[in-house]
Design a protein around this motif. Structure first.
Motif, PDB file in Angstrom:
ATOM      1  N   SER A   1       0.816  -1.216   0.000  1.00  0.00           N
ATOM      2  CA  SER A   1       0.000   0.000   0.000  1.00  0.00           C
ATOM      3  C   SER A   1       0.852   1.270   0.000  1.00  0.00           C
ATOM      4  O   SER A   1       0.366   2.354  -0.338  1.00  0.00           O
ATOM      5  N   TRP A   2       2.134   1.125   0.342  1.00  0.00           N
ATOM      6  CA  TRP A   2       3.040   2.281   0.373  1.00  0.00           C
ATOM      7  C   TRP A   2       3.705   2.539  -0.978  1.00  0.00           C
ATOM      8  O   TRP A   2       4.430   3.533  -1.125  1.00  0.00           O
ATOM      9  N   ALA A   3       3.466   1.680  -1.936  1.00  0.00           N
ATOM     10  CA  ALA A   3       4.078   1.851  -3.265  1.00  0.00           C
ATOM     11  C   ALA A   3       3.291   2.881  -4.067  1.00  0.00           C
ATOM     12  O   ALA A   3       2.588   2.565  -5.030  1.00  0.00           O
ATOM     13  N   GLU A   4       3.390   4.125  -3.647  1.00  0.00           N
ATOM     14  CA  GLU A   4       2.647   5.227  -4.252  1.00  0.00           C
ATOM     15  C   GLU A   4       3.581   6.399  -4.529  1.00  0.00           C
ATOM     16  O   GLU A   4       4.484   6.683  -3.743  1.00  0.00           O
ATOM     17  N   ASP A   5       3.342   7.095  -5.626  1.00  0.00           N
ATOM     18  CA  ASP A   5       4.166   8.252  -5.976  1.00  0.00           C
ATOM     19  C   ASP A   5       4.133   9.318  -4.878  1.00  0.00           C
ATOM     20  O   ASP A   5       5.134  10.004  -4.644  1.00  0.00           O
ATOM     21  N   LYS A   6       2.988   9.476  -4.211  1.00  0.00           N
ATOM     22  CA  LYS A   6       2.887  10.469  -3.138  1.00  0.00           C
ATOM     23  C   LYS A   6       3.855  10.137  -2.005  1.00  0.00           C
ATOM     24  O   LYS A   6       4.456  11.041  -1.408  1.00  0.00           O
TER      25      LYS A   6
ATOM     26  N   ASP B   1       7.444 -12.614  -5.034  1.00  0.00           N
ATOM     27  CA  ASP B   1       6.275 -11.969  -5.637  1.00  0.00           C
ATOM     28  C   ASP B   1       5.021 -12.573  -5.015  1.00  0.00           C
ATOM     29  O   ASP B   1       4.413 -13.493  -5.564  1.00  0.00           O
ATOM     30  N   LEU B   2       4.643 -12.054  -3.851  1.00  0.00           N
ATOM     31  CA  LEU B   2       3.466 -12.541  -3.134  1.00  0.00           C
ATOM     32  C   LEU B   2       2.486 -11.400  -2.918  1.00  0.00           C
ATOM     33  O   LEU B   2       2.903 -10.235  -2.779  1.00  0.00           O
ATOM     34  N   PRO B   3       1.196 -11.689  -2.879  1.00  0.00           N
ATOM     35  CA  PRO B   3       0.193 -10.639  -2.666  1.00  0.00           C
ATOM     36  C   PRO B   3       0.458  -9.859  -1.379  1.00  0.00           C
ATOM     37  O   PRO B   3       0.734 -10.438  -0.330  1.00  0.00           O
ATOM     38  N   GLY B   4       0.399  -8.546  -1.486  1.00  0.00           N
ATOM     39  CA  GLY B   4       0.562  -7.701  -0.320  1.00  0.00           C
ATOM     40  C   GLY B   4       1.968  -7.243  -0.029  1.00  0.00           C
ATOM     41  O   GLY B   4       2.171  -6.275   0.703  1.00  0.00           O
ATOM     42  N   LEU B   5       2.971  -7.916  -0.604  1.00  0.00           N
ATOM     43  CA  LEU B   5       4.360  -7.523  -0.351  1.00  0.00           C
ATOM     44  C   LEU B   5       4.746  -6.319  -1.196  1.00  0.00           C
ATOM     45  O   LEU B   5       4.256  -6.136  -2.314  1.00  0.00           O
ATOM     46  N   PHE B   6       5.658  -5.524  -0.654  1.00  0.00           N
ATOM     47  CA  PHE B   6       6.150  -4.364  -1.385  1.00  0.00           C
ATOM     48  C   PHE B   6       6.900  -4.844  -2.635  1.00  0.00           C
ATOM     49  O   PHE B   6       7.697  -5.779  -2.560  1.00  0.00           O
ATOM     50  N   PRO B   7       6.657  -4.233  -3.784  1.00  0.00           N
ATOM     51  CA  PRO B   7       7.255  -4.710  -5.028  1.00  0.00           C
ATOM     52  C   PRO B   7       8.729  -4.349  -5.166  1.00  0.00           C
ATOM     53  O   PRO B   7       9.239  -3.471  -4.467  1.00  0.00           O
ATOM     54  N   ARG B   8       9.398  -5.028  -6.075  1.00  0.00           N
ATOM     55  CA  ARG B   8      10.791  -4.710  -6.391  1.00  0.00           C
ATOM     56  C   ARG B   8      10.813  -3.446  -7.258  1.00  0.00           C
ATOM     57  O   ARG B   8      10.264  -3.417  -8.359  1.00  0.00           O
ATOM     58  N   LEU B   9      11.469  -2.401  -6.757  1.00  0.00           N
ATOM     59  CA  LEU B   9      11.512  -1.114  -7.452  1.00  0.00           C
ATOM     60  C   LEU B   9      12.943  -0.596  -7.498  1.00  0.00           C
ATOM     61  O   LEU B   9      13.790  -0.985  -6.685  1.00  0.00           O
ATOM     62  N   ASP B  10      13.195   0.309  -8.440  1.00  0.00           N
ATOM     63  CA  ASP B  10      14.514   0.948  -8.516  1.00  0.00           C
ATOM     64  C   ASP B  10      14.394   2.452  -8.284  1.00  0.00           C
ATOM     65  O   ASP B  10      15.167   3.242  -8.810  1.00  0.00           O
ATOM     66  N   VAL B  11      13.424   2.845  -7.466  1.00  0.00           N
ATOM     67  CA  VAL B  11      13.155   4.257  -7.190  1.00  0.00           C
ATOM     68  C   VAL B  11      14.194   4.808  -6.213  1.00  0.00           C
ATOM     69  O   VAL B  11      14.424   4.238  -5.145  1.00  0.00           O
ATOM     70  N   VAL B  12      14.820   5.918  -6.578  1.00  0.00           N
ATOM     71  CA  VAL B  12      15.799   6.586  -5.718  1.00  0.00           C
ATOM     72  C   VAL B  12      15.181   7.888  -5.220  1.00  0.00           C
ATOM     73  O   VAL B  12      14.898   8.793  -6.013  1.00  0.00           O
ATOM     74  N   THR B  13      14.939   8.002  -3.925  1.00  0.00           N
ATOM     75  CA  THR B  13      14.304   9.196  -3.357  1.00  0.00           C
ATOM     76  C   THR B  13      15.285  10.145  -2.687  1.00  0.00           C
ATOM     77  O   THR B  13      14.908  11.252  -2.310  1.00  0.00           O
TER      78      THR B  13
END
Length: 271
Positions: free
Chosen positions: A153-158, A177-189
């Motif tokens: 649920s935290w995988a949001e642009d906001k 890759d299981l339901p509800g888990l945070f996805p694999r991302l390459d986002v650098v904040t």
């Protein structure tokens, strides 16, 4: 290790004191737990401190640890579970103060890589938890911070934009890759620092409640090559430094996979 674009990489494992790493051959036969850090620092320049999640760090113990490692060695310290998993209203602010006091030697010796805020799977993106996380980040302001979400649920642009505004690092996670888990991302904040944690992709053991099953995974070469390409092209150009840690500690898989990733990241460096 440093790449041509001057991004400094710190690659290591989540913890270092594992008896099974003797059986796997990473530590010599007969190695006592008190000597494991010494052997570890001959191979890696960073590690995550696991014990600071289980118990509040004490400055004298942290100071002694700092004296046992090379000058260039860095620690990523987990935030204690009383501020992430066992939150008590009206108490957690005091916990933050005690934690700051405990890790002060890491700051003074310039051996603090980052504070890892590891959030539980039930910590979903709700008004209650959004407000709590914002307050926690405020209390920890001034420290290098990285947040690891375990719920998708935290995988949001906001969310990413707010972390970017605060210069707080979003932890990229490699997990099943299981339901509800945070996805694999390459986002650098955070332009100062990116952070990746490799938990393994053992879908069958992930929710077993047994860490030996959950983190029992040996990364295939193609999986590490895929990540090496992502790190080089999508993450290193966006940050001054990066921390990469392997948490698949079972049977010595973490140090083996970490060393292989280092080789892949160095490949082509001098071309």
């Amino acid at each position: 290790m440093t790449k041509n674009n001057a991004c400094k990489l710190f690659v290591g494992t989540s913890g270092y004191s594992y008896g099974e790493w003797i059986d796997s051959g990473f530590y010599p036969d007969g190695t006592h737990s008190s000597n494991m850090l010494n052997f570890y620092t001959q191979v890696f320049i960073t590690t995550e401190l696991n014990y600071t999640w289980y118990q509040m760090p004490k400055a004298p113990a942290i100071e002694r640890m700092c004296t046992k490692v090379p000058e260039n060695f860095k620690f990523a310290a987990k935030l204690t579970r009383t501020m992430t998993h066992e939150i008590k209203k009206g108490v957690w602010q005091k916990e933050v103060m005690l934690y700051r006091q405990g890790i002060e030697p890491l700051i003074q010796s310039k051996k603090l890589l980052c504070i890892l805020i590891q959030l539980p799977p039930w910590f979903k993106r709700s008004i209650k938890y959004r407000h709590y996380l914002a307050a926690l980040l405020d209390e920890l302001a001034g420290l290098p911070l990285a947040v690891e979400f375990r719920h998708d649920s935290w995988a949001e642009d906001k969310v990413f934009s707010e972390l970017e505004r605060r210069k707080v690092t979003l932890v990229s996670v490699d997990e099943p890759d299981l339901p509800g888990l945070f996805p694999r991302l390459d986002v650098v904040t955070n332009p100062n620092f990116f952070y990746i944690r490799f938990h393994g992709r053992n879908a069958g053991g992930w929710r077993s409640g047994n860490m030996q099953k959950q983190f029992d995974y040996d990364y295939a070469d193609r999986e590490l090559k895929g990540w090496a390409a992502t790190i080089k092209t999508a993450m290193m150009p966006e940050a001054v430094a990066g921390g990469i840690f392997f948490n698949n500690h079972v049977r010595g898989q973490a140090p083996k996979n970490a060393l292989r990733l280092i080789t892949l990241l160095l490949k082509g460096k001098h071309r």
